[in-house]
Design an enzyme around this catalytic site. Structure first.
Site, mmCIF file in Angstrom:
data_model
loop_
_atom_site.group_PDB
_atom_site.id
_atom_site.type_symbol
_atom_site.label_atom_id
_atom_site.label_comp_id
_atom_site.label_asym_id
_atom_site.label_seq_id
_atom_site.Cartn_x
_atom_site.Cartn_y
_atom_site.Cartn_z
ATOM 1 N N TYR A 32 0.790 -0.298 6.169
ATOM 2 C CA TYR A 32 0.105 -0.935 7.293
ATOM 3 C C TYR A 32 0.298 -2.468 6.998
ATOM 4 O O TYR A 32 0.585 -3.117 5.610
ATOM 5 C CB TYR A 32 -1.611 -0.175 6.653
ATOM 6 C CG TYR A 32 -2.411 -1.664 5.901
ATOM 7 C CD1 TYR A 32 -2.238 -1.293 4.680
ATOM 8 C CD2 TYR A 32 -3.367 -2.256 6.448
ATOM 9 C CE1 TYR A 32 -2.778 -1.822 3.308
ATOM 10 C CE2 TYR A 32 -3.995 -2.906 5.140
ATOM 11 C CZ TYR A 32 -4.115 -2.669 4.061
ATOM 12 O OH TYR A 32 -4.446 -3.247 2.428
ATOM 13 N N ARG A 51 6.743 -8.451 6.238
ATOM 14 C CA ARG A 51 6.600 -7.842 5.302
ATOM 15 C C ARG A 51 6.202 -6.297 5.297
ATOM 16 O O ARG A 51 6.567 -5.823 4.383
ATOM 17 C CB ARG A 51 4.886 -8.685 4.650
ATOM 18 C CG ARG A 51 4.428 -7.744 4.022
ATOM 19 C CD ARG A 51 3.489 -9.142 2.997
ATOM 20 N NE ARG A 51 1.970 -8.064 4.321
ATOM 21 C CZ ARG A 51 0.818 -9.058 4.627
ATOM 22 N NH1 ARG A 51 0.557 -9.915 2.842
ATOM 23 N NH2 ARG A 51 -0.383 -8.921 5.322
ATOM 24 N N ARG A 100 2.833 20.277 2.920
ATOM 25 C CA ARG A 100 3.044 19.955 1.976
ATOM 26 C C ARG A 100 3.303 19.718 0.601
ATOM 27 O O ARG A 100 4.197 20.768 0.360
ATOM 28 C CB ARG A 100 1.550 20.135 0.902
ATOM 29 C CG ARG A 100 0.975 19.031 -0.152
ATOM 30 C CD ARG A 100 -1.236 18.605 -0.698
ATOM 31 N NE ARG A 100 -0.477 18.193 -1.456
ATOM 32 C CZ ARG A 100 -0.773 18.198 -2.894
ATOM 33 N NH1 ARG A 100 0.093 19.203 -3.482
ATOM 34 N NH2 ARG A 100 -1.072 17.630 -3.505
ATOM 35 N N HIS A 102 6.090 17.160 -2.603
ATOM 36 C CA HIS A 102 6.507 16.041 -3.131
ATOM 37 C C HIS A 102 7.135 15.662 -2.975
ATOM 38 O O HIS A 102 7.136 13.939 -2.813
ATOM 39 C CB HIS A 102 6.254 16.058 -4.987
ATOM 40 C CG HIS A 102 4.478 16.347 -5.369
ATOM 41 N ND1 HIS A 102 3.629 16.989 -5.020
ATOM 42 C CD2 HIS A 102 3.858 15.302 -6.085
ATOM 43 C CE1 HIS A 102 2.086 17.073 -5.505
ATOM 44 N NE2 HIS A 102 2.451 15.343 -6.101
ATOM 45 N N LYS A 147 1.762 -3.136 0.512
ATOM 46 C CA LYS A 147 0.752 -2.698 1.371
ATOM 47 C C LYS A 147 0.226 -1.591 1.655
ATOM 48 O O LYS A 147 0.540 -0.780 2.970
ATOM 49 C CB LYS A 147 0.839 -4.048 2.886
ATOM 50 C CG LYS A 147 -0.109 -3.793 2.804
ATOM 51 C CD LYS A 147 -0.838 -5.546 3.934
ATOM 52 C CE LYS A 147 -1.238 -5.304 4.589
ATOM 53 N NZ LYS A 147 -2.763 -5.827 3.746
ATOM 54 N N GLU A 179 -5.301 -10.413 -8.437
ATOM 55 C CA GLU A 179 -5.776 -11.203 -7.143
ATOM 56 C C GLU A 179 -6.919 -10.526 -6.545
ATOM 57 O O GLU A 179 -7.777 -9.506 -8.094
ATOM 58 C CB GLU A 179 -5.001 -11.149 -6.202
ATOM 59 C CG GLU A 179 -4.709 -9.498 -6.049
ATOM 60 C CD GLU A 179 -3.728 -8.719 -4.518
ATOM 61 O OE1 GLU A 179 -3.532 -9.177 -4.639
ATOM 62 O OE2 GLU A 179 -3.351 -7.672 -5.452
ATOM 63 N N LEU A 203 -0.314 -8.720 -4.130
ATOM 64 C CA LEU A 203 0.086 -8.169 -2.976
ATOM 65 C C LEU A 203 0.439 -10.057 -2.170
ATOM 66 O O LEU A 203 -0.480 -10.567 -2.279
ATOM 67 C CB LEU A 203 -0.800 -7.655 -2.049
ATOM 68 C CG LEU A 203 -0.179 -7.537 -0.268
ATOM 69 C CD1 LEU A 203 0.989 -6.499 -0.460
ATOM 70 C CD2 LEU A 203 -1.531 -6.997 0.419
HETATM 71 N N1 PMP Z 1 -4.501 -8.536 -1.876
HETATM 72 C C1 PMP Z 1 -4.603 -7.781 -1.530
HETATM 73 C C2 PMP Z 1 -4.870 -6.919 -2.192
HETATM 74 C C3 PMP Z 1 -5.119 -7.508 -0.083
HETATM 75 O O1 PMP Z 1 -5.571 -6.474 0.395
HETATM 76 C C4 PMP Z 1 -4.849 -8.775 0.558
HETATM 77 C C5 PMP Z 1 -5.274 -8.714 2.599
HETATM 78 N N2 PMP Z 1 -4.348 -7.542 3.485
HETATM 79 C C6 PMP Z 1 -4.577 -9.739 0.342
HETATM 80 C C7 PMP Z 1 -4.229 -9.894 -0.827
HETATM 81 C C8 PMP Z 1 -4.271 -11.170 1.498
HETATM 82 O O2 PMP Z 1 -3.425 -11.089 2.274
HETATM 83 P P1 PMP Z 1 -2.796 -11.566 4.032
HETATM 84 O O3 PMP Z 1 -2.821 -12.839 3.291
HETATM 85 O O4 PMP Z 1 -1.774 -10.888 3.663
HETATM 86 O O5 PMP Z 1 -3.759 -11.231 4.494
#
Ligand code: PMP
Length: 284
Positions: A32, A51, A100, A102, A147, A179, A203
Site C-alpha cells: 500500500y 516507493r 488459496r 501458497h 510497505k 523506527e 520502511l
Molecule cells: N515506518 C513505518 C513502519 C510506517 O508505517 C510509516 C508510515 N507509512 C513510516 C515509517 C513513515 O513513512 P512516510 O513518511 O512515507 O509516511
C-alpha cells in the site's frame, strides 16, 4: 457518501465487494501507499510513486500501469469534494483473487486495487505538543523496507502504546533503535541528527527522506547509522516523522524525559523547513 476506487472504477464505498479468495484477505499478500493532499497539492507524489513501484517490484506484482496511482489519487480527492481540504489517500494493491495456495496464481490473475481518500485536519504548525513513546522489541519480519499490508506486528505493538496513552512504539532490534510502528525515528545527540539507515529493518519514509534533505541543506550533521538503545540517556532531542502527522517531537521515552521535554531547536528548525516548503508548494 464516500467515493472509493476499486479495480478500475470510482464507486460508492458501500458497493465494493472483495472476493474471500483475495490474497490480500487470505495472506496479507499486498502492498500500500499513503499520500497527503494539502488543499491543492500532494506532498512529494514522485517519492510516493517511486516507493509504490519499488514495493510492487519487491513482492513481484506486475501492475500494468502503476503511474495511474497519481490520477486515481487526484480523482478520489475530486470525487469526494476535498480539493480545498486536507486529506489522506490510501492506495492498496494485492496479488488478486485465486483459490488459496501458497504459490502465486499461475497464470497470474488481475491484481486487486482499492483506494480511498479521507479528510484530515491540518497538523498544528507550532511544533507541538511533544509526545510520549515507549520502546519494545521489534517483533516484525526481516523485510520492513516493503510497505506490506501485513501489519499485525505493527498493530499489536502500536496497541500496547495506545493502551498506555502513548503516541508511538519505537522498535529495538538487536540492541538498536530502528523506527516506530508507523513512523520513522530521529534523535539528536552531541549536536548530530541520527536516524536509522535505509535497510531491510526500516520502511524508508517519504517524510524521512525530505527531513534528511532539509537537515543537509541547513548544515546539520546527519548520521545515518543505527543508534544503540543503551545510549538513550545521551540524547537531547527526538522526533518522529510520517505522512499523516508530519513531524512529532518526542517529550519522553519509557517515562524518561528527552532533553527539557519541550521540542528542541533542531526539531523546530527542521519542522519549520518542512512547513516553509509546504508554503512554497502552495504558492506555486
Ligand atoms: N515506518 C513505518 C513502519 C510506517 O508505517 C510509516 C508510515 N507509512 C513510516 C515509517 C513513515 O513513512 P512516510 O513518511 O512515507 O509516511
Amino acid at each position: 457518501m464516500d467515493t472509493a476506487f476499486f479495480n478500475g472504477i470510482f464507486l460508492p464505498k458501500e458497493k465494493i465487494r472483495v472476493s474471500p479468495d483475495d490474497r490480500g484477505f487470505l495472506f496479507g499478500d499486498g502492498i500500500y501507499e499513503v499520500m497527503k493532499w494539502y488543499a491543492g497539492f500532494f506532498f512529494d507524489p514522485a517519492g510516493h510513486l517511486a516507493r509504490l513501484k519499488r514495493s510492487l517490484r519487491e513482492i513481484r506484482i506486475d501492475l500494468p500501469d502503476p503511474e495511474a496511482f497519481l490520477n486515481i489519487s487526484e480523482g478520489l480527492v475530486k470525487a469526494n469534494k476535498l480539493e480545498d481540504k486536507y486529506a489522506l489517500v490510501y492506495f492498496q494493491v494485492t496479488r488478486g483473487a485465486s483459490p488459496r495456495s501458497h504459490s502465486f496464481p499461475d497464470p497470474a490473475v488481475e491484481p486487486t486495487i482499492y483506494a480511498f481518500a479521507r479528510k484530515t485536519e491540518p497538523v498544528n504548525t507550532s511544533t507541538g505538543p511533544a509526545a510520549g513513546v515507549m520502546t519494545a522489541r521489534d517483533i516484525r519480519w526481516s523485510r520492513c523496507d516493503i510497505k506490506s499490508i501485513a501489519l499485525l506486528a505493527n498493530t499489536l505493538s502500536f496497541q500496547d502504546a495506545h493502551e498506555r496513552g502513548l503516541f508511538e512504539c519505537i522498535f529495538i532490534r538487536d540492541g538498536y533503535l530502528t523506527e516506530g510502528s508507523r513512523s520513522n525515528f530521529f534523535l539528536v545527540s552531541d549536536g548530530r541528527l541520527y536516524t536509522h539507515p535505509e535497510s531491510e529493518n526500516i520502511l524508508s519514509g517519504i517524510t524521512r527522506k525530505n527531513i534528511i534533505r532539509y537537515a543537509m541543506e541547513s548544515g546539520i550533521p546527519v548520521v545515518q547509522e543505527p543508534f544503540p538503545a543503551s545510549d538513550l540517556a545521551k540524547i537531547s532531542e527526538a522526533f518522529l516523522t510520517n505522512t499523516s502527522a508530519e513531524v512529532t517531537p518526542v517529550a519522553f521515552i519509557d517515562s524518561k524525559k528527552v532533553g527539557t521535554g519541550e521540542p528542541g531547536p533542531v526539531t523546530r528548525q527542521l519542522h519549520r523547513k518542512f512547513l516553509d516548503e509546504l508554503t512554497i508548494m502552495k504558492d506555486r
